[in-house]
Design an enzyme around this catalytic site. Structure first.
Site, PDB file in Angstrom:
ATOM      1  N   TYR A  65       0.512  -0.780   0.220  1.00  0.00           N
ATOM      2  CA  TYR A  65      -0.058  -0.007  -0.071  1.00  0.00           C
ATOM      3  C   TYR A  65       1.055   1.468  -0.368  1.00  0.00           C
ATOM      4  O   TYR A  65       1.782   0.904   0.623  1.00  0.00           O
ATOM      5  CB  TYR A  65      -0.753  -0.045   1.122  1.00  0.00           C
ATOM      6  CG  TYR A  65      -2.671  -0.669   1.026  1.00  0.00           C
ATOM      7  CD1 TYR A  65      -2.846   0.072  -0.404  1.00  0.00           C
ATOM      8  CD2 TYR A  65      -3.228  -1.342   1.435  1.00  0.00           C
ATOM      9  CE1 TYR A  65      -4.233   0.345  -0.302  1.00  0.00           C
ATOM     10  CE2 TYR A  65      -4.275  -1.038   0.839  1.00  0.00           C
ATOM     11  CZ  TYR A  65      -4.969  -0.682   0.199  1.00  0.00           C
ATOM     12  OH  TYR A  65      -6.015  -1.019   0.158  1.00  0.00           O
ATOM     13  N   GLU A  67      -0.436   5.001  -0.323  1.00  0.00           N
ATOM     14  CA  GLU A  67      -1.234   5.986  -0.138  1.00  0.00           C
ATOM     15  C   GLU A  67      -0.266   7.167  -0.510  1.00  0.00           C
ATOM     16  O   GLU A  67       0.691   7.258   0.536  1.00  0.00           O
ATOM     17  CB  GLU A  67      -2.486   6.405   0.794  1.00  0.00           C
ATOM     18  CG  GLU A  67      -4.034   5.939  -0.715  1.00  0.00           C
ATOM     19  CD  GLU A  67      -4.166   4.620   0.087  1.00  0.00           C
ATOM     20  OE1 GLU A  67      -2.960   3.517   0.359  1.00  0.00           O
ATOM     21  OE2 GLU A  67      -5.619   4.014   0.157  1.00  0.00           O
ATOM     22  N   ASP A 242      -6.553  15.619 -23.501  1.00  0.00           N
ATOM     23  CA  ASP A 242      -6.452  13.706 -23.397  1.00  0.00           C
ATOM     24  C   ASP A 242      -6.079  13.436 -24.842  1.00  0.00           C
ATOM     25  O   ASP A 242      -6.096  13.092 -25.760  1.00  0.00           O
ATOM     26  CB  ASP A 242      -7.992  13.398 -23.038  1.00  0.00           C
ATOM     27  CG  ASP A 242      -7.844  12.251 -23.384  1.00  0.00           C
ATOM     28  OD1 ASP A 242      -6.827  11.158 -23.252  1.00  0.00           O
ATOM     29  OD2 ASP A 242      -9.086  11.173 -22.860  1.00  0.00           O
ATOM     30  N   THR A 271      -3.348   7.665 -21.255  1.00  0.00           N
ATOM     31  CA  THR A 271      -3.816   6.041 -20.573  1.00  0.00           C
ATOM     32  C   THR A 271      -1.844   6.015 -21.568  1.00  0.00           C
ATOM     33  O   THR A 271      -1.467   6.467 -21.995  1.00  0.00           O
ATOM     34  CB  THR A 271      -4.635   5.584 -21.481  1.00  0.00           C
ATOM     35  OG1 THR A 271      -3.956   5.396 -22.997  1.00  0.00           O
ATOM     36  CG2 THR A 271      -5.656   5.635 -21.338  1.00  0.00           C
ATOM     37  N   LYS A 274      -2.341   2.130 -24.921  1.00  0.00           N
ATOM     38  CA  LYS A 274      -2.536   2.638 -26.457  1.00  0.00           C
ATOM     39  C   LYS A 274      -0.984   2.685 -27.499  1.00  0.00           C
ATOM     40  O   LYS A 274      -0.122   1.735 -27.270  1.00  0.00           O
ATOM     41  CB  LYS A 274      -2.875   3.531 -26.168  1.00  0.00           C
ATOM     42  CG  LYS A 274      -4.669   3.381 -25.719  1.00  0.00           C
ATOM     43  CD  LYS A 274      -5.813   4.569 -25.622  1.00  0.00           C
ATOM     44  CE  LYS A 274      -6.919   4.417 -25.505  1.00  0.00           C
ATOM     45  NZ  LYS A 274      -7.186   4.946 -23.611  1.00  0.00           N
ATOM     46  N   ARG A 280      -1.048  -1.379 -18.590  1.00  0.00           N
ATOM     47  CA  ARG A 280      -2.552  -0.327 -18.816  1.00  0.00           C
ATOM     48  C   ARG A 280      -2.451   0.336 -17.438  1.00  0.00           C
ATOM     49  O   ARG A 280      -2.626   0.317 -16.915  1.00  0.00           O
ATOM     50  CB  ARG A 280      -3.993  -1.660 -18.737  1.00  0.00           C
ATOM     51  CG  ARG A 280      -4.036  -2.745 -19.686  1.00  0.00           C
ATOM     52  CD  ARG A 280      -5.550  -3.546 -19.716  1.00  0.00           C
ATOM     53  NE  ARG A 280      -6.365  -2.252 -19.607  1.00  0.00           N
ATOM     54  CZ  ARG A 280      -6.617  -2.603 -21.341  1.00  0.00           C
ATOM     55  NH1 ARG A 280      -5.679  -2.973 -21.989  1.00  0.00           N
ATOM     56  NH2 ARG A 280      -7.651  -1.838 -21.523  1.00  0.00           N
TER      57      ARG A 280
HETATM   58  N1  DSN Z   1     -11.447   2.589 -24.504  1.00  0.00           N
HETATM   59  C1  DSN Z   1     -10.598   3.120 -25.722  1.00  0.00           C
HETATM   60  C2  DSN Z   1     -10.316   2.941 -26.936  1.00  0.00           C
HETATM   61  O1  DSN Z   1     -10.712   1.587 -27.515  1.00  0.00           O
HETATM   62  O2  DSN Z   1     -10.563   3.716 -27.535  1.00  0.00           O
HETATM   63  C3  DSN Z   1     -11.043   4.378 -25.474  1.00  0.00           C
HETATM   64  O3  DSN Z   1     -11.649   5.047 -23.474  1.00  0.00           O
END
Ligand code: DSN
Length: 473
Positions: A65, A67, A242, A271, A274, A280
């Site tokens: 943990y 925090e 974003d 994120t 991607k 993730r």
């Molecule tokens: N789920 C993602 C996508 O496929 O673009 C975005 O959050």
């Protein structure tokens, strides 16, 4: 032992240990590798993380943990978590040229919530908020909470509309952001599908949002962040980007100058899994004046940080700082262009007519199909995509009229423009051979066609082994 042998040994051993407790989980993990190896993965938001990233996630850092933030934890014994969190933040700052990086968010939604909270706390004159921050949350009375909600509620957000490629977390109803903010959307030009900057400016002047959000999950073009920042400044909005979808293209220096959000935005979220090809998770980059509020993300918005994920983020960000990541990012874009050109040449209509990022959006209405029918027919043929709304979509957000395709995963696998053109041919074959059925979900595709395409897809993939070093036996 060579690195490839070490990878194989590591994953085999890990599965053996899992198998001894719950063999069905070990089987599912193994089967997932088989499935991923066998399919033509064109989901624009997915990728294949390196073995080093995957292994950094599976260990005892998970047991801790932590925090708080580096050096200021609510738990004792966090020195190793401090190490990995500080490393991930340092790599992120260096990679993106950001003043501040916060690497705890567990996902993109979490990163956006941290950013929204930070902006509200920074921008809104809220005495109740200041009181709340000076005290323990548990000490707040019902009256304090009521006052806080009144002060913070109903702030305005201007974001890109869903059917132009925007994201649910940019103020839309199915997400909490749609309840937190009074949202209005700017759209793309209905004819060209391109962002209409003068219209965004007009909407901002009229609506006067607290937050102007840029970024997308299904817009196939670059966004000019310099212009968007000018618009935000003109109306006194905080400019948030974003960049979840295209973070890898920013990291890989394909999107620079006006198209790099980091120098233009007050705050940038992303994120990490991607186009950035990490584990993730999520991340926030910001200007110094927002850093203190962003660092309150946990426990204000987030549950305890996931140290094993922060370790994997540090590994992935270190990978993205290498020169070969820049080559990768450029290939992602070159491949998307080849895929788009291959589709257009075969008569497929694309929203905006093409792409200059990692994705393309196909309008399948021309084939008489809904997105849902097309998605399933492609899946039957070994091609994994997802259905997506297109501007002025007659079929709504569930069935849709679009198919989104992206190249980050197949580029990691080694595909080049030639393979992307062949992929375009396979997609076209499936779409042109599929007939709509009796509902928006039903369709007819001769199984012999689906089998033939799946076989061709498998032949294409055979030259580009996935996780080549890993043999699970
Ligand atoms: N789920 C993602 C996508 O496929 O673009 C975005 O959050």
């Amino acid at each position: 032992m060579s690195l490839l042998n070490a990878e194989s040994t590591a994953f085999r051993a890990a599965l053996e240990v899992v198998r001894a407790v719950e063999p069905r989980v070990a089987d599912a993990i193994g089967a997932e590798l088989t499935d991923q190896r066998a399919s033509l993965k064109l989901i624009a938001s997915e990728n294949y993380a390196s073995p080093a990233v995957l292994l950094a996630m599976g260990n005892w850092l998970s047991d801790k943990y932590a925090e708080g933030t580096v050096g200021r934890r609510f738990y004792a014994g966090c020195r190793n978590v401090d190490t990995v969190e500080a490393l991930a933040a340092e790599h992120a700052r260096e990679l993106f040229g950001a003043a501040h990086a916060y690497v705890q968010p567990h996902s993109g939604i979490d990163a956006n919530l941290v950013a929204y909270w930070a902006i509200l706390a920074d921008r809104v004159e809220a005495p109740a908020l200041k009181r709340a921050q000076a005290r323990q949350l548990n000490d707040l009375t019902e009256a304090d909470w009521f006052e806080l909600r009144r002060e913070l509620g109903n702030q305005r957000m201007l974001g890109m509309s869903l059917d132009s490629g925007g994201h649910l977390t940019h103020g839309f109803r199915p997400n909490i952001s749609g309840k937190m903010f009074d949202q209005r959307s700017y759209g793309a030009d209905p004819e060209t599908g391109l962002i209409d900057y003068p219209a965004v400016r007009e909407a901002a002047r009229e609506f006067r949002p607290l937050i102007l959000v840029a970024g997308y999950s299904a817009y196939p073009r670059k966004v000019n962040f310099r212009i968007m920042r000018e618009i935000a400044d003109e109306v006194g909005a905080t400019f948030m980007v974003d960049m979840a979808h295209f973070a890898g293209l920013v990291a890989g220096k394909v999107f620079t100058g006006d198209f790099d959000p980091v120098p233009h935005a007050h705050i940038v979220t992303t994120t990490t899994h991607k186009s950035l090809r990490g584990p993730r998770g999520g991340m926030v980059l910001c200007q110094p004046e927002l850093a203190d509020q962003v660092d309150r993300g946990c426990p204000m918005v987030l549950g305890g940080p996931l140290p094993q994920l922060m370790a994997a983020k540090a590994v992935a960000l270190a990978e993205a700082r290498r020169p070969d990541f820049q080559e990768y990012a450029q290939r992602v874009v070159d491949n998307a262009r080849a895929l788009a050109e291959g589709l257009v040449r075969r008569g497929v209509r694309l929203v905006t007519g093409g792409t200059d990022n990692h994705l393309a959006l196909l309008d399948v209405d021309g084939f008489g199909l809904t997105g849902r029918q097309a998605e399933q027919a492609l899946l039957d043929s070994g091609i994994v995509t997802n259905r997506n709304s297109i501007p002025r979509d007659p079929n709504g957000a569930w069935y849709t009229s679009g198919i989104r395709v992206g190249t980050p995963a197949l580029t990691t696998r080694g595909f080049g423009p030639e393979q992307m053109d062949e992929t375009a041919g396979l997609i076209h074959t499936v779409l042109s051979q599929t007939r709509p059925g009796t509902s928006k979900a039903r369709y007819q595709l001769d199984p012999a066609v689906a089998d033939r395409v799946a076989k061709q897809a498998a032949e294409l993939l055979a030259d580009f082994p996935l996780y080549a070093g890993i043999d699970l036996g």
